[in-house]
Structures are given as structure tokens and as C-alpha cells.
Design an enzyme around this catalytic site. Sequence first.
Site, PDB file in Angstrom:
ATOM      1  CB  CYS A 130      -0.947  -0.056   1.192  1.00  0.00           C
ATOM      2  SG  CYS A 130      -2.210   1.233   1.237  1.00  0.00           S
ATOM      3  CG  ASP A 176      -6.583  -2.124  -4.697  1.00  0.00           C
ATOM      4  OD1 ASP A 176      -6.815  -0.962  -4.325  1.00  0.00           O
ATOM      5  OD2 ASP A 176      -5.520  -2.717  -4.452  1.00  0.00           O
ATOM      6  CG  HIS A 209      -5.857  -1.874  -0.922  1.00  0.00           C
ATOM      7  ND1 HIS A 209      -4.942  -1.466  -1.851  1.00  0.00           N
ATOM      8  CD2 HIS A 209      -5.467  -1.315   0.251  1.00  0.00           C
ATOM      9  CE1 HIS A 209      -4.046  -0.691  -1.281  1.00  0.00           C
ATOM     10  NE2 HIS A 209      -4.340  -0.594   0.007  1.00  0.00           N
TER      11      HIS A 209
END
Length: 242
Positions: A130, A176, A209
Site C-alpha cells: 500500500c 481495489d 486491497h
Amino acid sequence: MAGPQCCASPPQLDPGAGIGRVETFQHLSAYVTASPDAKAGVILISDILGFEAPKLRKLADKVAAAGYFVVVPDFFYGDPFILGSGDNPFAGVQDWLKRHEKAKAFEDSTKVIEVLKSRGISAIGAAGFCWGAKVVVELAKGEVLKAGVLLHPSLLTVDDIKVVKAPLAILGAEIDESSPPELVQQFGAILSEKPEVDSFVKIYPGVAHGWTVRYDENDEVAVKNAEEAHVDMLEWLNKYVN
């Protein structure tokens, strides 16, 4: 972009997690876990929830067991993002991001690399999760990394990918909002036009995600895909970081 998915399923942070130890790398605290006599190193750069996440440290231990000296630095200086209460727990993230800019993390990461080299670690790779993927890309624009891995990246642009020099793997989630599959595939298309830069791009089905270090252990699909991503990451590192 950074969005609510960046904080979904937050871990219970544990400063004692993992089989390694916390050391000081110049002025940075870092979780360190290493294979005996390792000559190659890997820096794992956390998402905004920080370096005390147990599953991140578990992954660091797994990478170390494959023969690496692994460092997970605390680029946030004891200030990971903490979800707020109320209707919008993500509300404070923009202020948090201003306190933790990529330029400072990049500067700190180069100091970590200096320490690794002073300890005889001759080849270094990095993987970012991330927020951490942005730092890996900044490193990959230069000559300091043998290879980089981006796992469910955020805050990246097409222009970032265009100037990457190090071999790069991008592991994305089907679900995501920060880096949708279409954007990840666009990154891959750019890299495929750079024959001097080897690349690997993969979208993992049925996961969201953050899944590689924040998977639900009761979710068979998430666990399977997390383990598969860990294997893919290690294979990429093994290919170049030696």
C-alpha cells in the site's frame, strides 16, 4: 489514491510479534529477522498501519527463512495511522499523510540501505505494501535496488512507473479502489514497453486491497491468495537479489 480500503481489517498491533528483534538503524527503529550468514537483504515497507502488524512480521520471518537479512523499518516514528471513531474512521488520513511524506521515507530508506551495506549485505531488494509501495518505486528509480515488489500499491501514478529502472513485480487485488486492476494493468503495459526493465504483473481474484498482510484467516480464498502472493514475491526476489 488512499482510501478506506487502506485501513480495512486493521491488525492488532503487537510490538513483540515475530521471532526477530527490534533494532535501531541509525535513528530508526526496525524489526530485524535474518537467516544466518545472509549476504542479501530485503526491506519490507509497511502500509500506513505500521511495522508492528503481526502478519507483516510473520511474512518478514518467512522471507528471512528463505535466506535473507530482512528489515522492516518504522518509517512513521511510532505514529502509525490509527482509525478514528464515529461514522468516518478514515477522516484523519490526509493530515497523517502530510506528516509522513514519501520524500522523508525515501531519505530514511537510503540510510537503512547504508546500514545494510555496512553489515556486509551486498544485494538489496525491497517490497512495499500500500503506502510502502510508493517508497519502493522511489528507490527503484535509482540504482540502489536489485529488484522491487509492489503489493496492492497506492498513491502511484503512471509517471512514477515510466521512470523505474529496477526489475519490478506488481501484485494487485481484483477488488481495489486504490489501484484497480485496470490501473495495475496500465502499469504493466508501461513496463512491457521498457525492455531494459524486467517486470511481472498479476491480479489475484476474489481478494481486496491489503489482503497479503491483512487477510482473514477464516477466509480460504484470501489465505490461498495471500500465500500465493508471498510465493510470487519470494520468487521474484530470488531471481534478482543474490
